[in-house]
Design a protein around this motif. Structure first.
Motif, PDB file in Angstrom:
ATOM      1  N   THR A 107       0.849  -1.199   0.000  1.00 30.97           N
ATOM      2  CA  THR A 107       0.000   0.000   0.000  1.00 30.97           C
ATOM      3  C   THR A 107       0.882   1.246   0.000  1.00 30.97           C
ATOM      4  O   THR A 107       1.832   1.337   0.776  1.00 30.97           O
ATOM      5  CB  THR A 107      -0.903   0.009   1.243  1.00 30.97           C
ATOM      6  OG1 THR A 107      -1.708  -1.172   1.232  1.00 30.97           O
ATOM      7  CG2 THR A 107      -1.808   1.232   1.238  1.00 30.97           C
ATOM      8  N   TYR A 108       0.538   2.183  -0.875  1.00 29.82           N
ATOM      9  CA  TYR A 108       1.307   3.427  -0.954  1.00 29.82           C
ATOM     10  C   TYR A 108       0.342   4.586  -1.175  1.00 29.82           C
ATOM     11  O   TYR A 108      -0.508   4.537  -2.068  1.00 29.82           O
ATOM     12  CB  TYR A 108       2.330   3.366  -2.096  1.00 29.82           C
ATOM     13  CG  TYR A 108       3.047   4.692  -2.305  1.00 29.82           C
ATOM     14  CD1 TYR A 108       4.039   5.114  -1.409  1.00 29.82           C
ATOM     15  CD2 TYR A 108       2.708   5.531  -3.363  1.00 29.82           C
ATOM     16  CE1 TYR A 108       4.675   6.325  -1.580  1.00 29.82           C
ATOM     17  CE2 TYR A 108       3.342   6.745  -3.541  1.00 29.82           C
ATOM     18  CZ  TYR A 108       4.333   7.148  -2.642  1.00 29.82           C
ATOM     19  OH  TYR A 108       4.956   8.354  -2.804  1.00 29.82           O
ATOM     20  N   HIS A 166       0.685   8.514  -1.889  1.00 35.25           N
ATOM     21  CA  HIS A 166       1.697   9.509  -2.236  1.00 35.25           C
ATOM     22  C   HIS A 166       1.518  10.797  -1.428  1.00 35.25           C
ATOM     23  O   HIS A 166       2.497  11.357  -0.924  1.00 35.25           O
ATOM     24  CB  HIS A 166       1.617   9.820  -3.733  1.00 35.25           C
ATOM     25  CG  HIS A 166       2.706  10.754  -4.197  1.00 35.25           C
ATOM     26  ND1 HIS A 166       4.038  10.384  -4.238  1.00 35.25           N
ATOM     27  CD2 HIS A 166       2.644  12.052  -4.605  1.00 35.25           C
ATOM     28  CE1 HIS A 166       4.761  11.415  -4.672  1.00 35.25           C
ATOM     29  NE2 HIS A 166       3.925  12.446  -4.902  1.00 35.25           N
ATOM     30  N   MET A 167       0.266  11.287  -1.287  1.00 41.92           N
ATOM     31  CA  MET A 167       0.045  12.541  -0.575  1.00 41.92           C
ATOM     32  C   MET A 167       0.355  12.382   0.918  1.00 41.92           C
ATOM     33  O   MET A 167       0.874  13.299   1.551  1.00 41.92           O
ATOM     34  CB  MET A 167      -1.410  13.010  -0.760  1.00 41.92           C
ATOM     35  CG  MET A 167      -1.736  13.437  -2.187  1.00 41.92           C
ATOM     36  SD  MET A 167      -0.550  14.655  -2.837  1.00 41.92           S
ATOM     37  CE  MET A 167      -0.791  16.002  -1.707  1.00 41.92           C
ATOM     38  N   ASP A 168       0.053  11.208   1.457  1.00 42.99           N
ATOM     39  CA  ASP A 168       0.391  10.958   2.853  1.00 42.99           C
ATOM     40  C   ASP A 168       1.907  10.980   3.045  1.00 42.99           C
ATOM     41  O   ASP A 168       2.429  11.564   3.997  1.00 42.99           O
ATOM     42  CB  ASP A 168      -0.199   9.616   3.284  1.00 42.99           C
ATOM     43  CG  ASP A 168       0.133   9.305   4.733  1.00 42.99           C
ATOM     44  OD1 ASP A 168      -0.362  10.027   5.624  1.00 42.99           O
ATOM     45  OD2 ASP A 168       0.903   8.354   4.961  1.00 42.99           O
ATOM     46  N   TRP A 169       2.616  10.331   2.125  1.00 45.42           N
ATOM     47  CA  TRP A 169       4.085  10.336   2.198  1.00 45.42           C
ATOM     48  C   TRP A 169       4.625  11.756   2.086  1.00 45.42           C
ATOM     49  O   TRP A 169       5.522  12.162   2.835  1.00 45.42           O
ATOM     50  CB  TRP A 169       4.652   9.456   1.067  1.00 45.42           C
ATOM     51  CG  TRP A 169       6.145   9.575   0.961  1.00 45.42           C
ATOM     52  CD1 TRP A 169       7.076   8.897   1.661  1.00 45.42           C
ATOM     53  CD2 TRP A 169       6.867  10.470   0.097  1.00 45.42           C
ATOM     54  NE1 TRP A 169       8.347   9.280   1.310  1.00 45.42           N
ATOM     55  CE2 TRP A 169       8.242  10.266   0.332  1.00 45.42           C
ATOM     56  CE3 TRP A 169       6.482  11.415  -0.855  1.00 45.42           C
ATOM     57  CZ2 TRP A 169       9.229  10.966  -0.352  1.00 45.42           C
ATOM     58  CZ3 TRP A 169       7.467  12.121  -1.530  1.00 45.42           C
ATOM     59  CH2 TRP A 169       8.830  11.885  -1.276  1.00 45.42           C
ATOM     60  N   LEU A 170       4.050  12.532   1.153  1.00 46.68           N
ATOM     61  CA  LEU A 170       4.537  13.882   0.928  1.00 46.68           C
ATOM     62  C   LEU A 170       4.294  14.756   2.173  1.00 46.68           C
ATOM     63  O   LEU A 170       5.168  15.532   2.575  1.00 46.68           O
ATOM     64  CB  LEU A 170       3.831  14.482  -0.299  1.00 46.68           C
ATOM     65  CG  LEU A 170       4.306  15.868  -0.742  1.00 46.68           C
ATOM     66  CD1 LEU A 170       5.809  15.878  -1.011  1.00 46.68           C
ATOM     67  CD2 LEU A 170       3.537  16.317  -1.987  1.00 46.68           C
ATOM     68  N   ASN A 171       3.106  14.622   2.780  1.00 44.65           N
ATOM     69  CA  ASN A 171       2.807  15.416   3.978  1.00 44.65           C
ATOM     70  C   ASN A 171       3.752  15.062   5.120  1.00 44.65           C
ATOM     71  O   ASN A 171       4.258  15.943   5.829  1.00 44.65           O
ATOM     72  CB  ASN A 171       1.356  15.188   4.407  1.00 44.65           C
ATOM     73  CG  ASN A 171       0.372  15.785   3.431  1.00 44.65           C
ATOM     74  OD1 ASN A 171       0.688  16.755   2.735  1.00 44.65           O
ATOM     75  ND2 ASN A 171      -0.829  15.217   3.356  1.00 44.65           N
ATOM     76  N   TRP A 189       7.271  -2.589   4.799  1.00 38.56           N
ATOM     77  CA  TRP A 189       8.165  -1.499   4.384  1.00 38.56           C
ATOM     78  C   TRP A 189       7.343  -0.359   3.817  1.00 38.56           C
ATOM     79  O   TRP A 189       6.419  -0.579   3.056  1.00 38.56           O
ATOM     80  CB  TRP A 189       9.165  -2.002   3.337  1.00 38.56           C
ATOM     81  CG  TRP A 189      10.042  -3.076   3.902  1.00 38.56           C
ATOM     82  CD1 TRP A 189       9.864  -4.407   3.766  1.00 38.56           C
ATOM     83  CD2 TRP A 189      11.198  -2.897   4.692  1.00 38.56           C
ATOM     84  NE1 TRP A 189      10.823  -5.097   4.427  1.00 38.56           N
ATOM     85  CE2 TRP A 189      11.689  -4.171   5.012  1.00 38.56           C
ATOM     86  CE3 TRP A 189      11.898  -1.788   5.179  1.00 38.56           C
ATOM     87  CZ2 TRP A 189      12.821  -4.371   5.775  1.00 38.56           C
ATOM     88  CZ3 TRP A 189      13.029  -1.989   5.938  1.00 38.56           C
ATOM     89  CH2 TRP A 189      13.483  -3.272   6.232  1.00 38.56           C
ATOM     90  N   SER A 190       7.687   0.832   4.172  1.00 34.03           N
ATOM     91  CA  SER A 190       6.913   2.007   3.732  1.00 34.03           C
ATOM     92  C   SER A 190       7.865   3.181   3.573  1.00 34.03           C
ATOM     93  O   SER A 190       9.007   3.138   4.021  1.00 34.03           O
ATOM     94  CB  SER A 190       5.842   2.349   4.777  1.00 34.03           C
ATOM     95  OG  SER A 190       6.459   2.815   5.960  1.00 34.03           O
ATOM     96  N   PRO A 191       7.382   4.282   2.937  1.00 38.30           N
ATOM     97  CA  PRO A 191       8.235   5.459   2.773  1.00 38.30           C
ATOM     98  C   PRO A 191       8.648   6.068   4.092  1.00 38.30           C
ATOM     99  O   PRO A 191       9.527   6.913   4.131  1.00 38.30           O
ATOM    100  CB  PRO A 191       7.344   6.421   1.980  1.00 38.30           C
ATOM    101  CG  PRO A 191       6.366   5.537   1.297  1.00 38.30           C
ATOM    102  CD  PRO A 191       6.128   4.389   2.212  1.00 38.30           C
ATOM    103  N   MET A 192       8.030   5.692   5.184  1.00 40.71           N
ATOM    104  CA  MET A 192       8.400   6.238   6.473  1.00 40.71           C
ATOM    105  C   MET A 192       9.398   5.345   7.198  1.00 40.71           C
ATOM    106  O   MET A 192       9.596   5.448   8.390  1.00 40.71           O
ATOM    107  CB  MET A 192       7.132   6.438   7.336  1.00 40.71           C
ATOM    108  CG  MET A 192       6.249   7.557   6.831  1.00 40.71           C
ATOM    109  SD  MET A 192       7.163   9.105   6.798  1.00 40.71           S
ATOM    110  CE  MET A 192       5.982  10.135   5.939  1.00 40.71           C
ATOM    111  N   ASP A 193       9.977   4.367   6.518  1.00 44.45           N
ATOM    112  CA  ASP A 193      10.997   3.502   7.114  1.00 44.45           C
ATOM    113  C   ASP A 193      12.216   4.336   7.503  1.00 44.45           C
ATOM    114  O   ASP A 193      12.466   5.409   6.931  1.00 44.45           O
ATOM    115  CB  ASP A 193      11.390   2.414   6.114  1.00 44.45           C
ATOM    116  CG  ASP A 193      12.268   1.380   6.769  1.00 44.45           C
ATOM    117  OD1 ASP A 193      11.751   0.578   7.547  1.00 44.45           O
ATOM    118  OD2 ASP A 193      13.481   1.433   6.494  1.00 44.45           O
ATOM    119  N   ASP A 194      12.968   3.866   8.542  1.00 47.30           N
ATOM    120  CA  ASP A 194      14.101   4.667   9.026  1.00 47.30           C
ATOM    121  C   ASP A 194      15.141   4.893   7.943  1.00 47.30           C
ATOM    122  O   ASP A 194      15.924   5.831   8.006  1.00 47.30           O
ATOM    123  CB  ASP A 194      14.739   3.985  10.243  1.00 47.30           C
ATOM    124  CG  ASP A 194      15.239   2.586   9.925  1.00 47.30           C
ATOM    125  OD1 ASP A 194      16.015   2.058  10.726  1.00 47.30           O
ATOM    126  OD2 ASP A 194      14.843   2.040   8.876  1.00 47.30           O
TER     127      ASP A 194
END
Length: 658
Positions: free
Chosen positions: A112-113, A115-120, A196-201
């Protein structure tokens, strides 16, 4: 490069790091080409930014680039492939290199991804990093400056760097919220696996956030201690200076302001003006009282701490400050209460004056009520207004006496000034207002008594007029009853005599009603002369009364004539029809038979004749059926008389028939 600088480009989602990894643990970079022409410069900027995010360790493992050209033209796909130097692989062969759980739904995977959540979240992270770094520099400068031994450098440090540019608490709260979000997203996988997600360390550097928070907490703790020490050093000096400022102002300009204010005003407006002036004085005092409260708290805190050398001086300052402030506050309160009492007194006086003006205006206007109910309502209103005036005057006396009592205590706050003249003027004004209101009330009471008498006469006038009109109605009803119900002539002489007697009593009732109406109309004339007004109904009621009475008299006389004829008819008929052997000569008198027949015919004729009034109108007694019934009875009696007459003339006929 910061995301906020290229935010419009990042929002286009020209490329993104979904958080997925290939079989070598390399990050997956996705470039979703669309039908529209892709701006290569913007794509290049996006790629530069995305590739700057991962750590060097992560970059060493390499990247897997997915160029999604299914919705784009071939020449665009070709350009991107050449630019990135990637190998073309069909979509259905991606699973050879990447696990399905590491692919987004666009490529048949389950990752699941948003994009706007990652960008915010990225914007929040960069903002926190920038603010926290700047804040650490400022706090370090402030803390290091406070540790220097040179007093001049300390003062310069306090002036220039005492306050940081941003609120440390806000930055710390933002950092904790960001760290909590990162930790939550790292351990949100299912079936025990890591999602794994864009918010991974590896993308947002969770350790960097933790390190910044630790540094901020350390520097902020030192900063708070520096502030406390600096505040403590300056507090003592400020307290001594401010205490003297408060005392000097309250005993100087503040006291002079109160000495100049002693009047209470002669009206609401004047009292309000004085009250407004006093509020201005209170406002100025309030500023100094606020300083007093603050100073008292500061002194109390220093005394409770017990680590100061000048405890005796602090207590002396505290006592001096409290004495002056309490004395001045008491004087302000006394003045405020006095002005409030004066304002209430003038307010009650003004209300009472308006009530008296309204009552006087009501009394000066000539009344022209429509009926007795209106007069009663007006009388009730007058009584209510007079009662309201009594209540208002009593309230004025109470307010005035209370104000006089306060003025008598004013000398105790005179600061040695003689206020006898001012007090005398105020007392004379208060007593003059109360005496004036008493005189005005007395005049209004006298006028109310006159108006009450006049209106009671008007009530009597309306009552007489209404009763006179009622008498006319009663007389009309009696006339109507006479014509419609008084129609029987009786079956014999005795019954007819009873009907005649009842009729005479009926006439007596009508006569009493007529006389009663005449007396009422005469009373209305007398009342109108007394009130100097014209009656509304006497000019119309009297002719109506006389007209109805004339009609009743004519109908009554006709009724008497008919009853008297009926008595004569029944009396003679009964003599003839009764068997009287001792007076055969009376029965054999032909004249009696002729007289009975003449009276009967005359009575029958009279039943058919209407009652004619002076105005030419006609009215019959009862209905045609009623007249026919009465006439039929008379004819039956006449037939019996004729039969008797025949029997006397031919007695043999009676014997034969027998």
């Amino acid at each position: 490069m910061e995301a906020s600088v290229i935010l419009p480009i990042l929002k286009k989602k020209l490329a993104f790091l979904s958080g997925g990894k290939d079989r070598r643990s390399g990050l997956i970079l996705t470039i979703p080409l669309c039908l529209e022409q892709t701006n290569m410069d913007e794509l290049s900027v996006t790629l530069d930014y995305l590739l700057s995010i991962p750590s060097e360790k992560c970059k060493a493992r390499g990247f897997t680039v997915i160029v999604d050209g299914r919705k784009s033209q071939w020449n665009v796909v070709k350009t991107v492939v050449v630019m990135l130097q990637v190998i073309l692989v069909s979509a259905n062969k991606l699973t050879r290199y990447i696990e399905p759980c590491q692919l987004t739904e666009d490529f048949g995977g389950s990752l699941t991804y948003d994009h706007m959540d990652w960008l915010n979240k990225r914007l929040v992270f960069e903002k926190f990093t920038k603010e926290s770094t700047s804040l650490l520099d400022e706090l370090a400068l402030i803390n290091n400056g406070s540790d220097k031994g040179n007093q001049q450098e300390k003062e310069r440090s306090v002036d220039l760097n005492f306050l940081p540019s941003v609120d440390p608490e806000t930055v710390l709260q933002t950092g904790h919220e960001l760290l909590s979000e990162l930790q939550q997203r790292r351990f949100n996988g299912s079936d025990g696996g890591v999602s794994w997600s864009p918010m991974d360390d590896e993308l947002l550097a969770q350790p960097q956030v933790m390190k910044l928070l630790d540094s901020l907490r350390e520097q902020y703790t030192r900063y708070q201690e520096v502030c406390r020490q600096r505040s403590k050093r300056t507090q003592l000096e400020e307290i001594q200076q401010k205490v003297m400022q408060v005392v000097n102002w309250l005993e100087g300009p503040g006291s002079e302001q109160l000495r100049a204010q002693w009047g209470i005003g002669d009206s609401i407006r004047a009292s309000q003006a004085l009250q407004q002036k006093h509020e201005e004085i209170e406002s100025q005092h309030s500023e100094w009282f606020a300083v007093y409260v603050e100073l008292n708290q500061q002194i109390a805190a220093l005394l409770n701490a017990g680590d100061e050398e000048d405890l005796v001086e602090l207590k002396s300052l505290q006592q001096q400050l409290s004495d002056v402030c309490y004395r001045q506050a008491s004087q302000l309160e006394f003045r405020q209460n006095l002005l409030q009492a004066a304002l209430e007194f003038h307010g009650v006086a003004q209300d009472l004056s308006q009530q008296l003006d309204g009552l006087l205006g009501m009394l000066c206007v000539d009344v022209a009520p429509a009926d007795g109910a209106s007069i009663q309502q007006t009388l009730k209103l007058l009584e209510e207004k007079l009662k309201s005036v009594d209540v208002g005057l009593q309230g004025l006396r109470e307010k005035g006496q209370g104000l006089l009592d306060q003025i008598s205590n004013q000398a105790s706050w005179a600061y040695g000034k003689d206020v006898t003249i001012e007090n005398k003027e105020n007392v004379d004004h208060i007593q003059g207002v109360m005496e004036d209101m008493q005189l005005r009330k007395q005049r209004c009471e006298d006028m109310v008594d006159v108006r009450r008498l006049k209106m009671l006469q008007m009530v009597q006038l309306f009552k007489c007029e209404e009763d006179a009109a009622q008498a006319v109605e009663w007389l009309s009803e009696l006339l109507d009853a006479l014509l419609k119900t008084h129609i029987r002539l009786g079956d014999d002489a005795q019954e007819t005599k009873v009907l005649l007697e009842k009729h005479r009593k009926f006439v007596d009732v009508a006569q009493s009603t007529y006389d009663y109406g005449r007396q009422l109309l005469q009373a209305t004339v007398v009342l109108c002369q007394s009130l100097r007004c014209t009656s509304r109904s006497s000019g119309d009621t009297l002719p109506r009364l006389n007209r109805v009475w004339k009609q009743f008299t004519i109908a009554s006389e006709e009724r008497v004539h008919r009853l008297e004829m009926a008595i004569a008819f029944h009396s003679n008929t009964e003599k003839i029809l009764q068997d009287c052997p001792e007076e055969p000569e009376a029965i054999n008198d032909e004249e009696q038979f002729d007289e009975i027949e003449a009276v009967g015919k005359s009575l029958l004729d009279r039943l058919t004749v209407p009652v004619v009034y002076p105005d030419g109108t006609e009215q019959y007694f009862g209905s045609p059926s009623d007249m026919a019934s009465t006439a039929e009875h008379i004819r039956d009696r006449m037939k019996l008389v004729n039969l008797k007459r025949q029997q006397l003339r031919h007695p043999e006929m009676v014997t034969t028939e027998s």
